[in-house]
Each structure stands twice: as structure tokens, then as C-alpha cells.
Design an enzyme around this catalytic site. Structure first.
Site, short mmCIF file in Angstrom:
data_model
loop_
_atom_site.label_atom_id
_atom_site.label_comp_id
_atom_site.label_asym_id
_atom_site.label_seq_id
_atom_site.Cartn_x
_atom_site.Cartn_y
_atom_site.Cartn_z
N ASP A 60 36.47 40.97 33.97
CA ASP A 60 35.72 42.10 34.91
C ASP A 60 34.99 42.90 35.84
O ASP A 60 36.09 43.06 36.41
CB ASP A 60 34.10 40.81 35.01
CG ASP A 60 32.86 41.09 35.41
OD1 ASP A 60 32.73 41.63 35.87
OD2 ASP A 60 32.19 40.83 34.34
N TYR B 196 42.49 42.14 40.55
CA TYR B 196 43.81 42.84 39.93
C TYR B 196 44.42 44.18 41.00
O TYR B 196 46.25 44.08 40.44
CB TYR B 196 43.53 43.06 38.34
CG TYR B 196 42.79 41.51 38.21
CD1 TYR B 196 44.23 40.02 38.20
CD2 TYR B 196 41.70 41.28 38.22
CE1 TYR B 196 43.90 38.87 37.68
CE2 TYR B 196 41.19 39.56 37.72
CZ TYR B 196 42.62 38.64 37.66
OH TYR B 196 42.31 37.71 37.29
#
Length: 254
Positions: A226, A233
Site C-alpha cells: 500500500d 519497505y
């Protein structure tokens, strides 16, 4: 931070190269080995006929966090790729973070067909003889904190369920990966129980999953995230749209 369910409008593809640096966790320690169950034919008695998956003889659990409670018991959070994950427990975690409900039969099939299922478990280890002596010496100092009948404190800010007995494990995090078993793997369903967020467990779960995939000789690791968790990340070495590569989607209408 933990991953939330990716939507078609916001999903992005990210890729990390296995040579990307992954910060070492000095506090992580090795736990007891658990043999990985790999399906094989009953006649495969020689190693020469073993499949690549059968080469994964065992993978060790990793203790990510451990504290000693006032009663001498040890509360610890363990990363495992060999522990069985109950599909209902996984959906409980998904409900906790607000993900949409999924048919339990499909959740079961997804787990069974994954190349790697990583899990985080909370477990309580009974006091040892040495720990008993330490607990006795500190009991007077800690008695005020336990006079209300609640279990002694383990990890700060974490409530330990009374039903959790020694040797039992409570599932608090999951990530899984699909793969062609040779070159590529994609990480899915990264989720951590909301009560245990804020302790770096989401980061540790992804890092350990990457290490597991690298140890299985996977050279290309991707995931869908998302837009709100893309920075999370990226901090782990993932790159959005590397070299102009785009994730493409097809949603059949019939």
C-alpha cells in the site's frame, strides 16, 4: 509499521536484490532447530534423487526479543518458518489490522501453497533453577505490581493472556512468500498483531523472511505494498519501479 492490504489503485511493485544490506540484529539468538517437513516420494532413499526443496533439511527458530518476568519465567518472541500457522489465527490478525475478510478455504490454500510461511510467536518459558533463585530474591520488590492478580510484566506494554500456558505459542505476526523455487519470490500478507506493534517486529519479520529466501538461493524478491507503507519497505532496501519496471494487473470480468 506493518503492511496493510494493497489495493489496485495504490499497489506498487518493489524489488530488493539479495546483496542489499540488511542490518544485523545483535540481539537475535538461535533457538532450537525444528526439522522442516518436505513432501517426498516413499521410494526416495538416496540424496541424489532429492528435490531442491528437500535440500532444506532444517531451519532454526530465531529469538527476536526475550525478557525475564518477575516470577523467573522468560517471555520471548520467536521467528519461525517451520511452525504450523492456523488459518483462523491468521484471519484474526487480519481482522485486527482492518483487512477485508477472505474465504477461510482460500486462506488455507494460500498457506499450503506458499514457498515460505514466516511467523512470529509469543511463548512463555518456565523458570529454570537459576531463574528461580533470582526470582526469589526480587519477589519482595515486585510483589506490589502483582497484588491485583494480573500476571507479572514481560515485554513493556504487552498484556499476557492468562490462557497462555508454558510451552504454548500465540501467533502475533505472519508473512508468506510465493516462488518459482529457483529465481523469484514475492512476499505477501505481512501482518503484526496491533498490540505488539511499535517494537520493530514488522521490520524484523521482513528482514528475517528475506534472509530465509536468500538462504534458499532466491535471487529476486518482490512485494506489493500500500502507498502508505512504501517508505517502510524502502527503508529495508526495496526499490519502487526499479529501472522503469512496472507492476501490471489484469482483473478478468468473466
Amino acid at each position: 509499521a506493518t503492511a496493510t492490504a494493497a489495493t489496485a489503485a495504490t499497489a506498487r511493485v518493489a524489488r530488493v536484490h539479495p546483496r542489499a544490506s540488511i542490518p544485523a540484529r545483535d540481539r537475535a539468538s538461535r533457538s532450537h532447530p525444528r526439522r522442516r517437513h518436505v513432501a517426498s516420494s516413499s521410494s526416495s532413499s538416496s540424496s541424489s534423487s532429492a528435490s531442491p526443496a528437500a535440500a532444506i533439511e532444517e531451519e532454526l527458530d530465531v529469538v527476536l526479543l526475550e525478557t525475564t518476568r518477575a516470577d523467573g519465567a522468560r517471555a520471548r518472541i520467536v521467528y519461525s518458518t517451520t511452525a504450523e500457522v492456523d488459518c483462523y489465527d491468521l484471519e484474526r490478525l487480519c481482522d485486527d489490522v482492518g483487512w477485508p475478510r477472505r474465504p477461510i478455504s482460500k486462506v488455507k490454500a494460500a498457506l499450503e501453497n506458499s514457498f515460505c510461511v514466516s511467523s512470529l510467536y509469543l511463548e512463555l518459558v518456565p523458570p529454570t533453577a537459576d531463574a528461580d533463585a533470582d526470582a526469589t530474591s526480587s519477589s519482595s520488590a515486585s510483589s506490589a505490581a502483582t497484588t491485583d492478580g494480573t500476571p507479572p510484566v514481560g515485554l513493556p506494554g504487552v498484556k499476557y493472556p492468562r490462557s497462555l500456558a508454558y510451552g504454548e505459542r500465540k501467533l502475533i505476526g505472519v508473512a508468506r512468500a510465493t516462488s518459482d523455487h529457483a529465481f523469484n519470490a514475492t512476499i505477501w500478507d505481512v501482518v503484526v498483531d496491533g498490540e505488539y506493534q511499535g517494537n520493530g517486529l514488522g521490520k524484523a519479520l521482513v528482514e528475517q523472511t528475506i534472509r530465509t529466501l536468500m538462504s534458499r538461493d532466491i535471487g529476486n524478491i518482490t512485494l506489493f505494498a500500500d502507498s502508505k507503507v512504501v517508505p517502510f519497505y524502502q527503508s529495508l532496501g526495496f526499490v519502487s519501479d526499479p529501472e522503469g519496471i512496472k507492476g501490471m494487473f489484469l482483473y478478468p470480468t468473466t
